[in-house]
Design an enzyme around this catalytic site. Structure first.
Site, PDB file in Angstrom:
ATOM      1  N   LEU A   1      58.264  44.673  23.159  1.00 33.58           N
ATOM      2  CA  LEU A   1      59.320  44.956  24.137  1.00 33.58           C
ATOM      3  C   LEU A   1      59.249  46.400  24.634  1.00 33.58           C
ATOM      4  CD1 LEU A   1      62.385  43.255  22.390  1.00 33.58           C
ATOM      5  CD2 LEU A   1      60.968  42.328  24.221  1.00 33.58           C
TER       6      LEU A   1
ATOM      7  N   THR B   1      58.324  42.932  15.788  1.00 27.75           N
ATOM      8  CA  THR B   1      57.884  42.623  17.148  1.00 27.75           C
ATOM      9  C   THR B   1      58.351  43.610  18.209  1.00 27.75           C
ATOM     10  OG1 THR B   1      59.796  41.137  17.359  1.00 27.75           O
ATOM     11  CG2 THR B   1      57.724  40.158  16.639  1.00 27.75           C
ATOM     12  N   GLU B   2      58.931  44.725  17.789  1.00 22.76           N
ATOM     13  CA  GLU B   2      59.554  45.640  18.747  1.00 22.76           C
ATOM     14  C   GLU B   2      58.597  46.169  19.806  1.00 22.76           C
ATOM     15  OE1 GLU B   2      62.165  45.714  15.072  1.00 22.76           O
ATOM     16  OE2 GLU B   2      60.025  45.567  15.533  1.00 22.76           O
ATOM     17  N   THR B   3      57.348  46.477  19.428  1.00 19.38           N
ATOM     18  CA  THR B   3      56.429  47.053  20.415  1.00 19.38           C
ATOM     19  C   THR B   3      56.117  46.080  21.547  1.00 19.38           C
ATOM     20  OG1 THR B   3      54.522  46.399  19.052  1.00 19.38           O
ATOM     21  CG2 THR B   3      55.340  48.671  18.817  1.00 19.38           C
TER      22      THR B   3
ATOM     23  N   LEU C   1      59.476  48.885  22.575  1.00 23.15           N
ATOM     24  CA  LEU C   1      60.344  49.627  21.653  1.00 23.15           C
ATOM     25  C   LEU C   1      59.588  49.904  20.356  1.00 23.15           C
ATOM     26  CD1 LEU C   1      63.620  47.595  22.282  1.00 23.15           C
ATOM     27  CD2 LEU C   1      63.096  49.892  23.154  1.00 23.15           C
TER      28      LEU C   1
END
Length: 261
Positions: A140, A136-138, A142
């Protein structure tokens, strides 16, 4: 050895159980947990009595990814501090990936971000039906940089691209199709399936099993120190973008980031 965020128990028959033990935090990876998992990996590697390792977790979740307070510290830190912390996480994953014993993940609950990284360094992953996963980083602003060599080694570039980019959640059956998960079973069958999987390794000569694991790793794409360092530099670059500042700020402020319609 006593730990604060994990538990390590070795049965007489040689099966070690390495348990993430921060259920109140959904077993999120804190700085302390990263250090303790690294230490446990070193100890398990050196213990000739250990024939196989089961990685499991307490509470509702398997691993929620990065700890909220740890992430807050990264948000406020300078580039070198972020690189140092990402390197600690990378070395923990490397130590577990190179563990010369079979390692089986018992995934009873949801797993995101760094939790998917932990699954990816295991040799087999048994998941309960209904469990959800996500890189799920993208969302945020990231990128899943530090875990990326292990996830790509596990599922391949083609499977990784859409999951890396979208940050969407996906279910256990899709994870199995992608190669992240070995088997999906009813929750009631999870322990029996783990038992059968670990028993299969006890039939193998211990040293030969370790050599076979190293052989398989040597035939895949190499995960060198240079590759690890390059992923960390990309993460450090991303932390300095306007998107990361907006995404992480929105997360802590409990609002939608500017790019969400």
């Amino acid at each position: 050895m006593s730990y604060d965020t994990i538990r390590l128990v070795v049965e007489d028959r040689g099966i070690a159980r390495l348990t993430l033990a921060r259920p109140e935090k959904h077993n999120a990876l804190s700085a302390v947990m990263i250090g303790e998992l690294t230490d446990a990996a070193v100890r398990l590697s050196a213990d000739a009595a250990v024939r196989a390792v089961v990685l499991d977790a307490e509470g509702k979740s398997f691993c929620a990814g990065g700890d909220l307070e740890w992430m807050r510290e990264q948000f406020a830190a300078d580039r070198q501090t972020r690189i140092a912390e990402a390197t600690r996480l990378a070395m923990m994953l490397k130590a577990l990936n190179e563990l010369p014993k079979p390692m089986v993940a018992r995934v009873h609950g949801n797993s995101f971000g760094g939790g998917v990284g932990l699954m990816s360094v295991c040799d087999a992953v048994i998941a309960a039906k209904g469990v959800k996963f996500g890189l799920t980083e993208t969302r945020l602003g990231l990128i899943p940089a530090t875990i990326s060599p292990y996830v790509v080694a596990r599922i391949g570039e083609g499977r990784a691209r859409p999951l890396f980019m979208s940050g969407r959640l996906f279910e256990a059956q899709e994870a199995k199709t992608a190669g992240l998960v070995t088997a999906v079973v009813d929750a009631a069958q999870l322990d029996a399936t783990i038992e059968a999987e670990t028993l299969s390794y006890l039939a193998a000569a211990p040293a030969a099993a370790g050599r076979a694991k190293r052989l398989a790793r040597s035939l895949g794409a190499p995960i060198t120190d240079a590759i690890i360092a390059a992923t960390i530099e990309r993460l450090a670059d991303t932390w300095e973008t306007d998107e990361a500042r907006e995404g992480v700020s929105a997360f802590f402020e409990r609002r939608e980031p500017s790019w969400r319609a």
